[in-house]
Design a protein around this motif. Structure first.
Motif, PDB file in Angstrom:
ATOM      1  N   ALA A 115      13.561  -4.277  15.078  1.00  0.00           N
ATOM      2  CA  ALA A 115      12.318  -4.834  15.639  1.00  0.00           C
ATOM      3  C   ALA A 115      11.133  -3.892  15.388  1.00  0.00           C
ATOM      4  O   ALA A 115      10.024  -4.343  15.069  1.00  0.00           O
ATOM      5  CB  ALA A 115      12.494  -5.073  17.139  1.00  0.00           C
ATOM      6  N   SER A 116      11.368  -2.587  15.500  1.00  0.00           N
ATOM      7  CA  SER A 116      10.284  -1.626  15.262  1.00  0.00           C
ATOM      8  C   SER A 116       9.863  -1.640  13.799  1.00  0.00           C
ATOM      9  O   SER A 116       8.672  -1.588  13.483  1.00  0.00           O
ATOM     10  CB  SER A 116      10.730  -0.200  15.616  1.00  0.00           C
ATOM     11  N   VAL A 117      10.865  -1.703  12.907  1.00  0.00           N
ATOM     12  CA  VAL A 117      10.543  -1.733  11.476  1.00  0.00           C
ATOM     13  C   VAL A 117       9.754  -3.002  11.166  1.00  0.00           C
ATOM     14  O   VAL A 117       8.749  -2.968  10.444  1.00  0.00           O
ATOM     15  CB  VAL A 117      11.833  -1.680  10.624  1.00  0.00           C
ATOM     16  N   ARG A 118      10.186  -4.123  11.738  1.00  0.00           N
ATOM     17  CA  ARG A 118       9.499  -5.395  11.482  1.00  0.00           C
ATOM     18  C   ARG A 118       8.029  -5.320  11.918  1.00  0.00           C
ATOM     19  O   ARG A 118       7.130  -5.760  11.201  1.00  0.00           O
ATOM     20  CB  ARG A 118      10.209  -6.537  12.225  1.00  0.00           C
ATOM     21  N   ALA A 119       7.814  -4.733  13.091  1.00  0.00           N
ATOM     22  CA  ALA A 119       6.433  -4.621  13.598  1.00  0.00           C
ATOM     23  C   ALA A 119       5.575  -3.797  12.647  1.00  0.00           C
ATOM     24  O   ALA A 119       4.411  -4.131  12.389  1.00  0.00           O
ATOM     25  CB  ALA A 119       6.448  -3.989  14.991  1.00  0.00           C
ATOM     26  N   ARG A 120       6.145  -2.724  12.104  1.00  0.00           N
ATOM     27  CA  ARG A 120       5.393  -1.891  11.156  1.00  0.00           C
ATOM     28  C   ARG A 120       5.079  -2.663   9.876  1.00  0.00           C
ATOM     29  O   ARG A 120       3.989  -2.566   9.314  1.00  0.00           O
ATOM     30  CB  ARG A 120       6.194  -0.632  10.802  1.00  0.00           C
ATOM     31  N   VAL A 121       6.058  -3.445   9.404  1.00  0.00           N
ATOM     32  CA  VAL A 121       5.859  -4.216   8.168  1.00  0.00           C
ATOM     33  C   VAL A 121       4.790  -5.284   8.383  1.00  0.00           C
ATOM     34  O   VAL A 121       3.905  -5.470   7.537  1.00  0.00           O
ATOM     35  CB  VAL A 121       7.195  -4.857   7.708  1.00  0.00           C
ATOM     36  N   VAL A 122       4.840  -5.981   9.527  1.00  0.00           N
ATOM     37  CA  VAL A 122       3.845  -7.023   9.822  1.00  0.00           C
ATOM     38  C   VAL A 122       2.450  -6.409   9.880  1.00  0.00           C
ATOM     39  O   VAL A 122       1.492  -6.934   9.307  1.00  0.00           O
ATOM     40  CB  VAL A 122       4.191  -7.743  11.153  1.00  0.00           C
ATOM     41  N   ALA A 123       2.332  -5.257  10.541  1.00  0.00           N
ATOM     42  CA  ALA A 123       1.019  -4.593  10.649  1.00  0.00           C
ATOM     43  C   ALA A 123       0.515  -4.159   9.276  1.00  0.00           C
ATOM     44  O   ALA A 123      -0.671  -4.302   8.952  1.00  0.00           O
ATOM     45  CB  ALA A 123       1.125  -3.382  11.582  1.00  0.00           C
ATOM     46  N   ALA A 124       1.432  -3.643   8.438  1.00  0.00           N
ATOM     47  CA  ALA A 124       1.039  -3.197   7.091  1.00  0.00           C
ATOM     48  C   ALA A 124       0.572  -4.379   6.260  1.00  0.00           C
ATOM     49  O   ALA A 124      -0.412  -4.297   5.524  1.00  0.00           O
ATOM     50  CB  ALA A 124       2.211  -2.499   6.398  1.00  0.00           C
ATOM     51  N   ARG A 125       1.287  -5.483   6.376  1.00  0.00           N
ATOM     52  CA  ARG A 125       0.897  -6.680   5.611  1.00  0.00           C
ATOM     53  C   ARG A 125      -0.477  -7.186   6.058  1.00  0.00           C
ATOM     54  O   ARG A 125      -1.309  -7.570   5.233  1.00  0.00           O
ATOM     55  CB  ARG A 125       1.960  -7.769   5.795  1.00  0.00           C
ATOM     56  N   GLU A 126      -0.725  -7.157   7.372  1.00  0.00           N
ATOM     57  CA  GLU A 126      -2.040  -7.592   7.881  1.00  0.00           C
ATOM     58  C   GLU A 126      -3.156  -6.695   7.337  1.00  0.00           C
ATOM     59  O   GLU A 126      -4.235  -7.167   6.986  1.00  0.00           O
ATOM     60  CB  GLU A 126      -2.040  -7.607   9.408  1.00  0.00           C
ATOM     61  N   ARG A 127      -2.893  -5.386   7.258  1.00  0.00           N
ATOM     62  CA  ARG A 127      -3.890  -4.468   6.687  1.00  0.00           C
ATOM     63  C   ARG A 127      -4.207  -4.836   5.237  1.00  0.00           C
ATOM     64  O   ARG A 127      -5.352  -4.825   4.806  1.00  0.00           O
ATOM     65  CB  ARG A 127      -3.354  -3.027   6.715  1.00  0.00           C
ATOM     66  N   GLN A 128      -3.144  -5.161   4.500  1.00  0.00           N
ATOM     67  CA  GLN A 128      -3.333  -5.507   3.079  1.00  0.00           C
ATOM     68  C   GLN A 128      -4.145  -6.793   2.929  1.00  0.00           C
ATOM     69  O   GLN A 128      -5.057  -6.870   2.106  1.00  0.00           O
ATOM     70  CB  GLN A 128      -1.961  -5.670   2.403  1.00  0.00           C
ATOM     71  N   LEU A 129      -3.825  -7.791   3.737  1.00  0.00           N
ATOM     72  CA  LEU A 129      -4.541  -9.077   3.653  1.00  0.00           C
ATOM     73  C   LEU A 129      -5.997  -8.910   4.081  1.00  0.00           C
ATOM     74  O   LEU A 129      -6.899  -9.526   3.510  1.00  0.00           O
ATOM     75  CB  LEU A 129      -3.832 -10.134   4.506  1.00  0.00           C
ATOM     76  N   ALA A 130      -6.243  -8.051   5.085  1.00  0.00           N
ATOM     77  CA  ALA A 130      -7.618  -7.815   5.532  1.00  0.00           C
ATOM     78  C   ALA A 130      -8.424  -7.095   4.450  1.00  0.00           C
ATOM     79  O   ALA A 130      -9.621  -7.313   4.286  1.00  0.00           O
ATOM     80  CB  ALA A 130      -7.609  -6.984   6.814  1.00  0.00           C
ATOM     81  N   ARG A 131      -7.749  -6.241   3.673  1.00  0.00           N
ATOM     82  CA  ARG A 131      -8.439  -5.440   2.658  1.00  0.00           C
ATOM     83  C   ARG A 131      -8.785  -6.272   1.424  1.00  0.00           C
ATOM     84  O   ARG A 131      -9.908  -6.229   0.938  1.00  0.00           O
ATOM     85  CB  ARG A 131      -7.562  -4.251   2.245  1.00  0.00           C
ATOM     86  N   CYS A 132      -7.831  -7.047   0.932  1.00  0.00           N
ATOM     87  CA  CYS A 132      -8.036  -7.737  -0.363  1.00  0.00           C
ATOM     88  C   CYS A 132      -7.617  -9.205  -0.338  1.00  0.00           C
ATOM     89  O   CYS A 132      -7.578  -9.848  -1.395  1.00  0.00           O
ATOM     90  CB  CYS A 132      -7.241  -7.048  -1.460  1.00  0.00           C
ATOM     91  N   ARG A 180       0.032   2.941  -1.914  1.00  0.00           N
ATOM     92  CA  ARG A 180      -0.903   2.269  -0.982  1.00  0.00           C
ATOM     93  C   ARG A 180      -0.106   1.569   0.136  1.00  0.00           C
ATOM     94  O   ARG A 180      -0.486   1.621   1.309  1.00  0.00           O
ATOM     95  CB  ARG A 180      -1.749   1.259  -1.772  1.00  0.00           C
ATOM     96  N   THR A 181       1.010   0.943  -0.231  1.00  0.00           N
ATOM     97  CA  THR A 181       1.832   0.253   0.769  1.00  0.00           C
ATOM     98  C   THR A 181       2.474   1.245   1.741  1.00  0.00           C
ATOM     99  O   THR A 181       2.535   0.991   2.943  1.00  0.00           O
ATOM    100  CB  THR A 181       2.928  -0.581   0.067  1.00  0.00           C
ATOM    101  N   ILE A 182       2.939   2.384   1.213  1.00  0.00           N
ATOM    102  CA  ILE A 182       3.537   3.403   2.090  1.00  0.00           C
ATOM    103  C   ILE A 182       2.485   3.914   3.068  1.00  0.00           C
ATOM    104  O   ILE A 182       2.762   4.110   4.261  1.00  0.00           O
ATOM    105  CB  ILE A 182       4.138   4.556   1.243  1.00  0.00           C
ATOM    106  N   ALA A 183       1.238   4.098   2.577  1.00  0.00           N
ATOM    107  CA  ALA A 183       0.153   4.519   3.465  1.00  0.00           C
ATOM    108  C   ALA A 183      -0.131   3.429   4.502  1.00  0.00           C
ATOM    109  O   ALA A 183      -0.375   3.731   5.680  1.00  0.00           O
ATOM    110  CB  ALA A 183      -1.101   4.816   2.650  1.00  0.00           C
ATOM    111  N   ASP A 184      -0.082   2.168   4.088  1.00  0.00           N
ATOM    112  CA  ASP A 184      -0.295   1.062   5.035  1.00  0.00           C
ATOM    113  C   ASP A 184       0.795   1.042   6.112  1.00  0.00           C
ATOM    114  O   ASP A 184       0.530   0.772   7.280  1.00  0.00           O
ATOM    115  CB  ASP A 184      -0.301  -0.284   4.291  1.00  0.00           C
ATOM    116  N   LEU A 185       2.028   1.311   5.701  1.00  0.00           N
ATOM    117  CA  LEU A 185       3.138   1.329   6.672  1.00  0.00           C
ATOM    118  C   LEU A 185       2.955   2.470   7.675  1.00  0.00           C
ATOM    119  O   LEU A 185       3.397   2.382   8.817  1.00  0.00           O
ATOM    120  CB  LEU A 185       4.478   1.487   5.942  1.00  0.00           C
TER     121      LEU A 185
END
Ligand code: ZN
Length: 214
Positions: A115-132, A180-185
């Motif tokens: 669950a913790s990993v999933r939350a980090r992945v969801v947050a990282a994906r949201e950062r990516q979508l907000a950026r580009c 970039r993805t590792i930094a987002d995570l």
């Protein structure tokens, strides 16, 4: 990374090299083009590829038990079925050692729960979508250059890695997107040296395989 859909397969025992090579176009472009006579049609084919292979024909190469008796020629032939250009298009290469029985027990402690990993992945994906407005994996070269900036020192580090690992230009752009993805995570605004080093490390495992590719 983070595309919808997924294909999981044992690379070598189930697929011929010719069939695997066909994956190159959709892995790069996200589409499949079928041409027949005067007509041509394009179909969407964006997917996430997850694949596994053994290190040698018997499966024991590199294991501490020393059971592998495969010749270096047999190992080279076996690994050569996966071409360098195909490996180029796979972002994360990870060697997985055999786990000791104590770590396979159901009550063995987990490093981090799902669950913790999933939350980090969801947050990282949201950062990516907000950026580009798209995941990092779909950034073009110009977008990668403008949104995945590296410090001068990290640029030099990447160039040295590309030289010493004999990586292609395609690999270089993919490493930057993975960094970039590792930094987002990690929730970081900028790509740091640690993110870049980790992304380079995720390419390193396959160098022995690339050497056999065409
Ligand atoms: Zn073996």
């Amino acid at each position: 990374m983070f595309d919808s859909g997924k294909v999981t397969s044992n690379f070598q025992s189930e697929w011929e090299r010719r069939a695997l090579e066909v994956l190159r176009e959709p892995l790069e472009s996200g589409v499949v083009t079928v041409s027949r006579a005067a007509r041509s049609a394009e179909f969407p084919a964006r997917f996430q590829l997850v694949a596994a292979m053994n290190p040698c024909p018997c499966g024991w190469a590199g294991d501490v038990c020393g059971r592998c008796r495969c010749s270096s020629e047999a190992i080279a032939r076996y690994r050569g079925r996966i071409s360098g250009p195909l490996l180029d298009r796979i972002d994360l290469h990870v060697e997985v050692a055999r786990l000791p029985p104590s770590e396979l027990r159901q009550d063995a402690p987990l490093a981090e729960d799902t669950a913790s990993v999933r939350a980090r992945v969801v947050a990282a994906r949201e950062r990516q979508l907000a950026r580009c407005a798209k995941p990092n994996s779909q950034l073009g070269q110009a977008e990668t250059a403008s949104t995945c900036r590296l410090s001068a020192g990290d640029h030099a580090l990447l160039e040295r890695a590309v030289d010493s690992l004999q990586l292609s230009a395609r690999s270089l752009h993919r490493i930057v997107r993975v960094a970039r993805t590792i930094a987002d995570l990690a929730g970081e605004v900028s790509i740091g040296t640690a993110h870049l080093t980790e992304a380079i490390g995720l390419r390193r495992a396959a160098r022995g395989l690339d050497a056999q590719g065409s």
